[in-house]
Structures are given as structure tokens and as C-alpha cells.
Design a protein around this motif. Structure first.
Motif, short mmCIF file in Angstrom:
data_model
loop_
_atom_site.label_atom_id
_atom_site.label_comp_id
_atom_site.label_asym_id
_atom_site.label_seq_id
_atom_site.Cartn_x
_atom_site.Cartn_y
_atom_site.Cartn_z
N GLY A 34 0.76 -1.17 0.17
CA GLY A 34 0.04 -0.13 0.22
C GLY A 34 0.77 1.18 -0.14
N GLU A 55 3.72 -8.81 -1.33
CA GLU A 55 2.16 -8.10 -1.22
C GLU A 55 1.13 -9.33 -1.45
OE1 GLU A 55 -1.31 -6.74 -1.20
OE2 GLU A 55 0.30 -5.25 -0.84
N THR A 60 -2.30 -6.16 -9.56
CA THR A 60 -2.53 -4.69 -9.29
C THR A 60 -3.67 -4.24 -10.13
OG1 THR A 60 -0.97 -3.79 -10.69
CG2 THR A 60 -0.24 -4.07 -8.46
N ARG A 128 -7.76 6.39 -5.72
CA ARG A 128 -6.86 5.69 -4.97
C ARG A 128 -6.09 4.74 -5.88
NH1 ARG A 128 -6.90 4.06 0.31
NH2 ARG A 128 -8.66 5.19 0.65
N HIS A 132 -2.35 4.81 -6.85
CA HIS A 132 -1.21 3.71 -6.22
C HIS A 132 -0.55 3.08 -7.37
CE1 HIS A 132 -0.56 -0.48 -5.45
NE2 HIS A 132 -0.28 0.09 -4.05
N ASP A 180 1.00 -4.06 6.42
CA ASP A 180 -0.07 -4.90 5.91
C ASP A 180 -1.47 -4.48 6.68
OD1 ASP A 180 1.19 -5.55 8.24
OD2 ASP A 180 0.69 -7.95 7.62
N GLY A 181 -1.62 -3.27 6.93
CA GLY A 181 -2.90 -2.66 7.28
C GLY A 181 -3.31 -2.98 8.98
N ALA A 338 -3.33 8.52 4.62
CA ALA A 338 -2.40 7.91 3.72
C ALA A 338 -1.07 8.97 3.94
CB ALA A 338 -2.84 8.28 2.27
#
Length: 434
Positions: A34, A55, A60, A128, A132, A180-181, A338
Motif C-alpha cells: 500500500g 504483497e 494490481t 486511489r 497507487h 499490511d494494514g 495516507a
């Protein structure tokens, strides 16, 4: 447990040498591609570190997502990357103001951006997935190795190295960054226990669509036929934001509302137009028209998962660090999630450069010290802005309409994470060593 050597170190080194950067010998494993992970990888490569990004997504997709905002504080990071400004500018939102209305369509206030952008620097607000994709391609062009389709199942470390098990392979480096969020597996290594996410009490309906039908509707055409616009409707415990982009050709809307469902139900699922309109009962017909004209496949119901502030972002041996949402998830009303993820990457790269390969544990401790209080303060702005909009006294707003405007504070937006890290690192490391 051999270090990753399958082309990664050499490709990074060749890219660094081409740019006149001396390789540091520091091997950085980043879990998650990300904005936190990609920024960390690009910034670390700029400083001579060797990066491998793992990832989970297999491909993507520039079509995924909707609008995302990068404030001046993160945009200056973009502007250090060759060619990025030229690629981002044509696809980003360019309205000069945000118009506020009551839920039933009465004008409240118009907040103009001109002076703020001149003072703090350029902002990038756009799709987004498209943004990205540009940053992903830039990372690859700089020599960053990115492996897709990776399932990281374990994190490990000792005093001398850190690593992960991904797709059954043990991969070892000097440092691991968990990017990783909000459900990061690295959190268990860092905290020593399984930290469950919790509901924020809110969810968001969000959509991105073509403006073609909106331009033909009398209720919505003025939002798109004059180029880029930005409008917000405020009501009891709901706010609705709509923006046209690319000279009005595309359109994004989001609205935040109360939602107390169990977090285990998941945080993202296809949206339902009828349910969205039910929540917006009694609102401006223009709002209902936007929702009704949204193709079902373009509508997402996104549950806002939140976590209490962590006591630390780094592991006991200071070889693994959490960055971005893995360390500090933000409410969208902060408009800084972000940006703070990018600041993490810029700061970390500097700390690793100044610490050197033999002291990467010092680098991670300094990173946390430099970033922690700033991030926590900015996290709180998401709550205060949400409450400012959701609990507004509309009678009072008629007398003092400026009370509703979005705060644009210098200490947040006029910050340069890279130069700040260079400036304060010596003092911070001295204090950590006692």
C-alpha cells in the motif's frame, strides 16, 4: 534462513549506484504494498537500502478504490520522486473550495483553499487505484523488488536479523516493516498478544463513477458541468461529501453514518442503493439522485474498523516495526491517513541511513520516538472533525458559519518528514541511549 539474494540486492544496488547513492548494506523486508509500504521502499532505496516488498494481492488494479487525499506534508514526498508530479497532476482534483450545505440543501459556508495551498504546498486528491498504480510503477522503476501473491504467515527475529515466512519460504533481512494494514499479522510479534480490531461505530458508503448521467440531471448537473467541484452536506450524525474530478468527467461521493454491527462481519462489502437512500431519508433530492444514479457495482459499504492507540510500534528486539494503518489506523475525517503512512516511510529511511547496518535497532527506536506523539495528535483530529460535522448546532451555524470549516493547521501540513528526521535524529538517539 538465507537472506533474500535472488536479484533483489543486486538490482537495488545497481539502481542506487546509477543515482549516485552508496549502498548501505541494510536489507529491508516490507510486508504490504500500500502507500505505507511503497513509500518506505522508495525512500529506503533513495537512501541506499535494499528492499523487498511482499504483497498478498496477485495483481494490481488501477480501477479499485475511490478518492484518496494527500496533504501538503506528504505531497512534498511525492515531489522528490522524478516524474511523479507530472503524472499525478492531470488525474487529481483541482477545485478551489469546499461548499457546505445542510442535509436538506441550504447553503452554510464556502471554504476557499487558495491561500492555504500557497502557504503549505500542493495537495493531490484523486482515485486511489490510479495514484497507487503510478507509485507502484515508480517503485519498480527504482529497483524495488515486489512479489505479488504472497501470504505471510509468520514473523520472527533475533538480536541480529529479522524475517518472515511467506508462501512457505523463510526470508531474512536486517529489518522487517509490517505495512499490511489494520489486521497486520506483525502486530502479534510487536505486542506479544493478538490485538483484535473493534468497530468505530461508523461505516461509509462510497462510490466512484462516470459523470455522464449526472450532467444530464437537473438536480446534479451543476456539480459536474463546471469542472471540478467539492460539496459537503451535513446532518445529524451523517456527513456526505461529493467531488467531481478530471474537469468534471468523473465523480466520487462518500457518506459516513452510524453503524454498530460486529466487526467480525468484515469491513468492506458491496453497497445497497436502497439501504443508502433509507439512511439518507429526508435529505436533499440532489443527494438521493447521486446515489440512485450510481451503478450497483460501483457502490461499496465500508465499515470503519478502528483500534486503540498501540503502546509501541516496534518489536522487543527492535528489528520489526509497524507502519501506516498497521501502527495507527486513521478515521477518514482526519484526511491524513495516507499522508501519515508516507511520513512513516520517509522518516524510517532516514533513521536507517543515520544508524547504519550495525545499529538498525537504534533506527527503529528513534523512528518511533520521532513519530509517535505527532501521529497520535493527528489521529485525534479525525474524531474532532467527525464530531464537529456530525454534532453541529445548525442554529449556531447561521450566526457563525465558519465554525464548520475544515481545519488546515500549519503544524500538520507544513511538515517535512525527511528533513525533520535528519534534524532531530541526533538528539533523539542521544536521549534513547541515556
Amino acid at each position: 534462513m538465507a537472506p533474500y539474494t535472488d536479484g533483489t540486492a543486486s538490482s537495488n544496488s545497481e539502481a542506487n549506484e546509477d543515482q549516485g547513492v552508496k549502498p548501505s548494506g541494510i536489507r529491508v523486508i516490507i510486508v504490504g504494498a500500500g502507500f505505507a509500504g511503497l513509500t518506505a521502499a522508495i525512500e529506503c532505496t533513495r537512501k541506499g537500502h535494499s528492499c523487498l516488498v511482499l504483497e498478498s494481492y496477485k495483481t494490481t488494479n488501477a480501477q479499485l478504490g475511490d478518492i484518496i487525499s494527500f496533504g501538503s506534508n506528504s505531497s512534498r514526498i511525492f515531489q522528490r520522486w522524478p516524474g511523479i508530479n507530472e503524472k499525478l497532476t492531470p488525474i487529481c482534483h483541482t477545485s478551489k473550495c469546499l461548499k457546505y450545505k445542510t442535509w436538506d440543501g441550504e447553503d452554510i459556508y464556502t471554504q476557499w483553499w487558495g491561500t492555504e495551498e500557497e502557504n503549505f504546498g500542493k495537495r493531490y486528491n484523486g482515485h486511489r487505484g490510479e495514484i497507487h498504480s503510478i507509485i507502484f510503477d515508480h517503485a519498480v522503476s527504482q529497483g524495488v523488488e515486489i512479489r505479488l501473491g504472497q501470504q505471510v504467515t509468520e514473523y520472527f527475529e533475533n538480536e541480529h536479523e529479522a524475517g518472515v515466512v511467506s508462501n512457505g519460504e523463510r526470508i531474512v533481512g536486517d529489518v522487517v516493516l509490517g505495512a499490511d494494514g489494520v489486521r497486520s499479522k506483525a502486530r502479534q510479534l510487536v505486542l506479544g498478544y493478538d490485538d483484535k480490531p473493534k468497530p468505530s461505530g461508523y461505516a461509509i458508503y462510497r462510490a466512484w463513477l462516470s459523470s455522464e448521467d449526472l450532467a444530464k440531471n437537473a438536480l446534479t448537473k451543476d456539480l459536474v458541468i463546471h469542472g471540478d467541484t467539492h460539496t459537503g452536506w451535513l446532518g445529524p450524525d451523517i456527513h456526505f461529501l461529493a467531488a467531481s474530478i478530471k474537469n468534471g468527467k468523473e465523480f466520487s461521493w462518500v457518506f459516513t453514518h452510524k453503524d454498530t454491527r460486529d466487526v467480525d462481519e468484515g469491513w468492506s462489502e458491496p453497497g445497497d442503493v436502497d439501504d443508502a437512500c433509507r439512511i439518507l431519508e429526508g435529505w436533499d433530492p440532489a443527494v438521493h439522485a447521486m446515489v440512485r444514479m450510481t451503478p450497483p457495482e460501483k457502490l461499496v459499504d465500508w465499515k470503519l474498523v478502528y483500534r486503540d492507540p498501540l503502546p509501541t510500534w516496534i518489536s522487543p528486539k527492535a528489528r520489526t516495526a509497524l507502519i501506516g494503518d498497521a501502527a495507527h489506523p486513521f478515521l477518514p475525517t482526519s484526511i491524513q491517513g495516507a499522508s501519515q503512512a508516507m511520513e512513516d516511510g520517509a522518516c524510517l529511511a532516514v533513521c536507517l541511513e543515520l544508524a547504519g547496518k550495525d545499529h538498525v535497532d537504534d533506527a527503529l527506536r528513534a523512528f518511533e520516538k520521532i513519530r509517535y506523539d505527532r501521529v497520535r495528535r493527528i489521529q485525534k483530529t479525525g474524531e474532532t472533525t467527525r464530531d464537529q460535522w456530525h454534532k453541529a448546532d445548525f442554529d449556531n451555524l447561521k450566526k457563525n458559519p465558519e465554525a464548520i470549516k475544515l481545519k488546515r493547521e500549519e503544524w500538520v501540513l507544513n511538515h517535512d518528514a525527511e528533513s525533520h528526521a535528519y534534524k532531530v535524529y541526533p538528539e533523539v538517539i542521544s536521549s534513547l541511549r541515556g
